[in-house]
Design a protein around this motif. Structure first.
Motif, mmCIF file in Angstrom:
data_model
loop_
_atom_site.group_PDB
_atom_site.id
_atom_site.type_symbol
_atom_site.label_atom_id
_atom_site.label_comp_id
_atom_site.label_asym_id
_atom_site.label_seq_id
_atom_site.Cartn_x
_atom_site.Cartn_y
_atom_site.Cartn_z
ATOM 1 N N ALA A 170 -25.913 -12.998 23.450
ATOM 2 C CA ALA A 170 -26.388 -14.375 23.311
ATOM 3 C C ALA A 170 -26.696 -14.710 21.852
ATOM 4 O O ALA A 170 -26.387 -15.806 21.379
ATOM 5 N N TYR A 171 -27.287 -13.754 21.121
ATOM 6 C CA TYR A 171 -27.559 -13.987 19.701
ATOM 7 C C TYR A 171 -26.253 -14.079 18.903
ATOM 8 O O TYR A 171 -26.140 -14.911 17.995
ATOM 9 N N VAL A 172 -25.289 -13.257 19.239
ATOM 10 C CA VAL A 172 -23.997 -13.308 18.545
ATOM 11 C C VAL A 172 -23.326 -14.649 18.802
ATOM 12 O O VAL A 172 -22.764 -15.264 17.895
ATOM 13 N N LYS A 173 -23.378 -15.133 20.042
ATOM 14 C CA LYS A 173 -22.742 -16.418 20.368
ATOM 15 C C LYS A 173 -23.421 -17.589 19.677
ATOM 16 O O LYS A 173 -22.792 -18.620 19.449
ATOM 17 N N GLU A 174 -24.700 -17.436 19.333
ATOM 18 C CA GLU A 174 -25.381 -18.492 18.566
ATOM 19 C C GLU A 174 -24.834 -18.562 17.147
ATOM 20 O O GLU A 174 -24.762 -19.638 16.550
ATOM 21 N N ARG A 175 -24.472 -17.409 16.586
ATOM 22 C CA ARG A 175 -24.025 -17.354 15.189
ATOM 23 C C ARG A 175 -22.531 -17.614 15.025
ATOM 24 O O ARG A 175 -22.101 -18.066 13.968
ATOM 25 N N ARG A 176 -21.733 -17.297 16.022
ATOM 26 C CA ARG A 176 -20.285 -17.360 15.871
ATOM 27 C C ARG A 176 -19.657 -18.246 16.951
ATOM 28 O O ARG A 176 -20.109 -18.270 18.078
ATOM 29 N N SER A 177 -18.576 -18.911 16.566
ATOM 30 C CA SER A 177 -17.830 -19.714 17.540
ATOM 31 C C SER A 177 -16.835 -18.806 18.258
ATOM 32 O O SER A 177 -16.610 -17.661 17.869
ATOM 33 N N ASP A 178 -16.215 -19.317 19.304
ATOM 34 C CA ASP A 178 -15.217 -18.545 20.047
ATOM 35 C C ASP A 178 -14.018 -18.191 19.168
ATOM 36 O O ASP A 178 -13.452 -17.105 19.274
ATOM 37 N N GLU A 179 -13.646 -19.120 18.269
ATOM 38 C CA GLU A 179 -12.511 -18.862 17.376
ATOM 39 C C GLU A 179 -12.845 -17.730 16.405
ATOM 40 O O GLU A 179 -11.996 -16.873 16.122
ATOM 41 N N ASP A 180 -14.066 -17.715 15.876
ATOM 42 C CA ASP A 180 -14.479 -16.628 14.981
ATOM 43 C C ASP A 180 -14.463 -15.295 15.712
ATOM 44 O O ASP A 180 -14.011 -14.281 15.169
ATOM 45 N N GLY A 181 -14.951 -15.287 16.928
ATOM 46 C CA GLY A 181 -14.961 -14.062 17.721
ATOM 47 C C GLY A 181 -13.560 -13.550 17.997
ATOM 48 O O GLY A 181 -13.300 -12.343 17.925
ATOM 49 N N GLN A 182 -12.639 -14.467 18.297
ATOM 50 C CA GLN A 182 -11.258 -14.068 18.558
ATOM 51 C C GLN A 182 -10.619 -13.502 17.299
ATOM 52 O O GLN A 182 -9.889 -12.513 17.356
ATOM 53 N N ALA A 183 -10.904 -14.099 16.141
ATOM 54 C CA ALA A 183 -10.337 -13.603 14.873
ATOM 55 C C ALA A 183 -10.871 -12.201 14.558
ATOM 56 O O ALA A 183 -10.110 -11.321 14.128
ATOM 57 N N ILE A 184 -12.160 -11.966 14.785
ATOM 58 C CA ILE A 184 -12.744 -10.644 14.541
ATOM 59 C C ILE A 184 -12.148 -9.620 15.505
ATOM 60 O O ILE A 184 -11.829 -8.488 15.110
ATOM 61 N N LEU A 185 -11.969 -10.005 16.755
ATOM 62 C CA LEU A 185 -11.380 -9.101 17.744
ATOM 63 C C LEU A 185 -9.934 -8.747 17.375
ATOM 64 O O LEU A 185 -9.534 -7.577 17.440
ATOM 65 N N ASP A 186 -9.159 -9.741 16.975
ATOM 66 C CA ASP A 186 -7.764 -9.484 16.575
ATOM 67 C C ASP A 186 -7.709 -8.549 15.376
ATOM 68 O O ASP A 186 -6.872 -7.643 15.319
ATOM 69 N N GLU A 187 -8.603 -8.735 14.408
ATOM 70 C CA GLU A 187 -8.644 -7.873 13.223
ATOM 71 C C GLU A 187 -9.006 -6.433 13.604
ATOM 72 O O GLU A 187 -8.398 -5.473 13.109
ATOM 73 N N ALA A 188 -9.977 -6.277 14.489
ATOM 74 C CA ALA A 188 -10.403 -4.943 14.926
ATOM 75 C C ALA A 188 -9.278 -4.247 15.714
ATOM 76 O O ALA A 188 -9.030 -3.056 15.528
ATOM 77 N N LEU A 189 -8.586 -4.999 16.559
ATOM 78 C CA LEU A 189 -7.464 -4.413 17.325
ATOM 79 C C LEU A 189 -6.325 -4.021 16.410
ATOM 80 O O LEU A 189 -5.688 -2.973 16.605
ATOM 81 N N ALA A 190 -6.038 -4.819 15.389
ATOM 82 C CA ALA A 190 -4.977 -4.487 14.433
ATOM 83 C C ALA A 190 -5.321 -3.194 13.678
ATOM 84 O O ALA A 190 -4.458 -2.334 13.469
ATOM 85 N N ALA A 191 -6.592 -3.054 13.271
ATOM 86 C CA ALA A 191 -7.015 -1.829 12.574
ATOM 87 C C ALA A 191 -6.934 -0.616 13.497
ATOM 88 O O ALA A 191 -6.505 0.456 13.064
#
Length: 115
Positions: A87-108
């Protein structure tokens, strides 16, 4: 035969001795506080401390804040529900930001695996 105790049923130091044993008590003043439920609390404060009484005091009966104005007691504090880390993470980040971070982590991760 009776025991050797001169005074039965008492012990050394039993009972109040009053001011002679403890010394003089500090001069005190009392302040009335009222909570939203109408409870009155009168804590005492030392006059020698040269401190003013606090604006609010917690009511010992219900736990709500109490103020010195009987007609306008402080409002009840609102307790926030427990928040999870997500819930705290969702307050700080939008869904698009979360998807970009997830894609970057999966690529690594895929680059480390070599696939």
């Amino acid at each position: 035969m009776a025991s050797g105790s001169a005074i039965r049923g008492s012990r050394v130091g039993a009972g109040p001795m009053g001011e002679a044993e403890r010394g003089d008590s500090a001069p005190r003043f009392w302040v009335s506080y009222w909570c939203a439920n109408g409870h009155e609390t009168k804590p005492s404060f030392s006059q020698e401390a040269n401190a003013e009484a606090p604006e609010t005091w917690d009511c010992p009966r219900c736990g709500f804040p109490a103020g010195q104005d009987k007609a306008n007691p402080p409002s009840r504090t609102r307790n926030e529900p427990y928040k999870t880390h997500l819930a705290y993470v969702k307050e700080r980040r939008s869904d698009e930001d979360g998807q970009a971070i997830l894609d970057e982590a999966l690529a690594a991760l895929r680059a480390r695996r070599g696939s």
